[in-house]
Enzyme design. Structure first.
Site, PDB file in Angstrom:
ATOM      1  N   SER A   6      -6.069  -8.443  -4.986  1.00 17.42           N
ATOM      2  CA  SER A   6      -7.503  -8.564  -4.726  1.00 17.42           C
ATOM      3  C   SER A   6      -7.749  -8.596  -3.232  1.00 17.42           C
ATOM      4  O   SER A   6      -6.847  -8.870  -2.434  1.00 17.42           O
ATOM      5  CB  SER A   6      -8.044  -9.861  -5.342  1.00 17.42           C
ATOM      6  OG  SER A   6      -7.651 -10.985  -4.565  1.00 17.42           O
ATOM      7  N   ASP A   7      -8.972  -8.329  -2.821  1.00 20.24           N
ATOM      8  CA  ASP A   7      -9.359  -8.615  -1.448  1.00 20.24           C
ATOM      9  C   ASP A   7      -9.579 -10.127  -1.337  1.00 20.24           C
ATOM     10  O   ASP A   7      -9.557 -10.853  -2.343  1.00 20.24           O
ATOM     11  CB  ASP A   7     -10.612  -7.832  -1.069  1.00 20.24           C
ATOM     12  CG  ASP A   7     -10.667  -7.507   0.425  1.00 20.24           C
ATOM     13  OD1 ASP A   7     -10.053  -8.252   1.202  1.00 20.24           O
ATOM     14  OD2 ASP A   7     -11.322  -6.533   0.796  1.00 20.24           O
TER      15      ASP A   7
END
Length: 757
Positions: free
Chosen positions: A284-285
């Site tokens: 994920s960011d």
């Protein structure tokens, strides 16, 4: 001592992974899928340290590192990011390898975007080289330097197609075109990753998918992207990166068509894994899984963790309190099948084994200085900057400046002598003492020639401070007591006393990038007024633009004889700019985006569809033409090129067959130079409307003065097909294609290719 099967490097990686996975608890599995920001200062924190004894304002600086170090020792952390000291990373690696139950090494990640110690031009500038070779070479150097510092994995390249100059992160990508973007994506993956030897990094292309289409060019806003654009525009760079072997993909933050990208099963499983065949791991960011609750998508953090993992996301990047801490509970409750958890862990462990971390977990801190100080790295940085520079205007051969006839040169502009700004954003381990400014470059190149300098008017600070400013003490700011009026008068006086005035304008490096979108493309502050006042003196003006986005240059284009787009050129900025201004190098950079005349035109692209009133294409606004200031693929040279004898062979093919398009390229100027040869096509009719022209091939090539080179491109089914939203599949129509080869996207399409049933 008998080694366990997962410790035996003679066994296949898949067998070692399977053995290790069988030994992990559910809590340890969740830990392997967790990546923490590490914000410690490098000093070890005693396990019995009394955090409560500290004043509240200081506790966070100790508490978070202490919690992370405890998680490492207990096997509940799989990765850390933002460490750049190999001694510190080695100490933390010791906790994982020697103190945790199974000794699984940590994976260290970092944003290695356009260099480590050696700063290369920013990515949009590297795309302006139109050279996969120089891009691959640059990222090979970046990987070598970062790996020496203990980094294993980069959150790069950013390969979002960007068609709105207001969006700050346009600087990190390759611009508006999927074909150019795909070539740059593949080259960066090859450079970063190679065969994952000891001097390479896992490449992590981002952000999957459609992040560059944020509404209004506002960073983090949601995106609504049609299937047509999603598959034909935004997906090709990711396909190219995966085909080049990328080991990781980062998901995006925002909602795409109503579903957050970090938990979007259509994106992460159906498209990424089933359609593109990606086999690596997905991260994920920052805090994107925790944010699923903030975005009103998940009910709570357990729900967020379960929905992200089930959608196909493997690792959570987080600053604190990871949502994936809730995965064991989600398994117990039946919200997550343990087999799904195991598959994500398998992908992460496979990456660690591929890197050789179980055999060589530590960085060689003694080798860092030698690698980071390599002279050849700086030489390559200069070459890349020279290839990236775009000559936008050169009326009456105002450039190059001739050493033997020039008198006094004036240099004006705070950016002309700002070491930090010329590096651009997204560079973290730089040494600004190595930066050669534009002023220094000109003075060195001209020797005894009189080169005088005035900073001129200041560049105002951002209204909203950059989140990265607090960690960068080297940022050069205009003093609060700066008197613009007096500074402007000094700049004008210098211009009046000079034979040539080089005026450097643009934006500071913290005025573009993440959280740096803009509602205007105007030059910040009074830079335009200063340029106008200097022009009014009658001195010959050369304009150098330092930016990572298109700026409003309408007045300059009308009045200034020469304009050079220098981007943020990196460590050897001044040498590269001077070599172009003085004619040592003929500029051959080409624009990777359409340059609008005014912010009201954006997004403005060359590959638009034809309207039902095509003759009024450039008359859509009542007060302004719809035409760009400079077209996609555009750039001038100190030489001149002619294209002749275009052929398409065979002129008629069946679906599934290929043709070869050829042209003669002649350097009709009086000096050797590079040219960027570009192939465009247009499909006249078919089962969907297609853009008026599309880039399908390009080649940067050196052509000697007076020489002619025959250039060939293949048009294969891959170039002729497209995703049809009506059928939800790739199609190749029986149709006629117009074909053209030239120096930019306005090339005449005077050839044709017929595809018959």
């Amino acid at each position: 001592m008998t080694r366990l099967p997962y410790q035996n490097d003679s066994l296949p990686i898949e067998d070692r992974v399977a053995d290790l996975l069988s030994r992990l608890t559910v809590e340890e599995k969740a830990g392997q899928l967790t990546q923490y920001f590490y914000t410690g200062d490098g000093e070890p924190i005693p396990e019995d340290f009394d955090i409560e004894s500290l004043p509240p304002e200081y506790r966070v600086h100790v508490e978070l590192p202490a919690r992370i170090e405890a998680a490492i020792r207990s096997g509940r952390a799989g990765s850390l990011l933002f460490l750049r000291d190999p001694k510190l990373s080695n100490r933390l690696q010791t906790y994982a390898v020697e103190e945790s139950r199974l000794g699984i090494p940590l994976l260290f990640g970092f944003d290695v975007v356009h260099g480590w110690r050696t700063a290369f031009p920013v990515p949009i500038a590297m795309a302006a080289t139109w050279s996969a070779d120089i891009v691959e070479a640059a990222q090979t150097v970046a990987a070598r330097e970062a790996r020496a510092a203990g980094v294993h994995w980069t959150f790069a390249p950013m390969i979002d197609v960007a068609r709105d100059a207001r969006w700050g992160r346009i600087i990190e990508g390759a611009g508006e075109d999927p074909v150019l973007g795909a070539a740059m994506a593949a080259a960066q993956v090859r450079g970063f990753q190679g065969d994952l030897g000891v001097d390479r990094l896992i490449a992590g292309p981002k952000h999957f998918l459609g992040y560059g289409a944020a509404r209004g060019g506002r960073d983090y806003d949601d995106a609504e992207v049609s299937d047509n654009e999603l598959w034909n525009v935004y997906l090709p760079p990711f396909r190219a990166a995966i085909d080049a072997g990328a080991g990781n993909i980062m998901s995006a933050y925002m909602d795409l068509n109503g579903v957050p990208a970090a938990a979007n099963r259509n994106l992460l499983t159906r498209m990424l894994r089933e359609q593109l065949g990606f086999e690596g791991f997905v991260v994920s960011d920052a805090n994107a899984i925790r944010s699923l609750e903030v975005q009103h998508f998940a009910a709570d953090q357990t729900d967020a963790a379960a929905r992200a993992l089930n959608a196909g996301l493997d690792m959570e990047m987080c600053m604190f309190d990871p949502a994936f801490d809730n995965l064991p509970a989600a398994v117990t409750d039946g919200r997550v099948d343990e087999a799904t958890l195991d598959e994500a862990v398998r992908r992460v462990l496979t990456a660690k084994f591929r890197l050789g971390l179980f055999e060589n977990p530590y960085a060689d801190a003694t080798a860092t200085a030698t690698v980071l100080g390599a002279t050849e790295h700086r030489t390559l940085s200069r070459a890349a900057a020279e290839q990236a520079i775009v000559l936008l205007k050169n009326e009456n051969a105002a450039l190059p400046i001739h050493r033997d006839t020039v008198g006094r040169i004036g240099v004006v502009g705070v950016l002309a002598d700002s070491r930090r700004d010329l590096l651009g954003p997204w560079i973290f381990d730089h040494d600004t003492t190595e930066t050669i400014t534009v002023l220094e470059g000109l003075r060195t190149a001209l020797g005894t020639t009189d080169v005088s300098y005035e900073a001129g008017v200041g560049i105002p600070e951002r209204v909203h401070p950059s989140p990265f400013d607090v960690t960068d003490a080297s940022i050069e700011r205009t003093p609060e007591d700066h008197d613009d009026d007096a500074a402007l008068q000094r700049a004008v006086a210098l211009a009046e006393a000079s034979d040539v005035t080089v005026v450097v304008v643009g934006q500071r490096q913290n005025q573009i990038g993440e959280k740096a979108s803009t509602s205007t493309l105007d030059l910040p502050g009074r830079q335009l007024e200063q340029l106008q006042r200097i022009h009014a003196t009658g001195t010959k003006v050369i304009l150098v633009v330092v930016s990572g986005r298109a700026l409003d240059l309408r007045w300059a284009d009308e009045h200034v004889p020469a304009i050079v787009q220098a981007w943020y050129p990196g460590s050897r900025a001044g040498e590269a700019v001077a070599s172009v201004l003085l004619g040592d190098v003929s500029p051959a950079g080409r624009l990777p985006f359409t340059w609008p005349r005014h912010v009201g035109q954006v997004p403005l692209i060359y590959a638009h569809n034809r309207t039902f009133l095509p003759d009024e294409q450039d008359a859509r606004y009542i007060e302004e033409t719809n035409a760009p200031l400079y077209p996609f693929g555009y750039g001038l040279s100190y030489s001149a090129f002619e294209y002749d004898n275009l052929t398409v062979e065979p002129a008629t093919i069946a679906p599934g067959a290929s043709a070869v398009v050829s042209v003669d390229v002649t350097n009709v100027g009086d000096r050797d130079a590079d040219e960027v040869v570009q192939l465009y096509i247009h499909q006249r009719y078919g089962s969907a409307s297609r853009p008026v022209r599309e880039l399908k091939g390009f080649r940067r090539m050196f052509v000697e003065a007076g020489e002619t080179h025959r250039v060939e491109f293949s048009l294969t089914p891959a170039e002729l097909r497209y995703w049809n939203a009506g059928t939800s599949s790739y199609v190749q129509d029986a149709t006629t294609f117009d074909v053209g080869i030239g120096g930019d996207s306005t090339v005449p399409l005077d050839g044709s290719l017929s595809v018959t049933p």
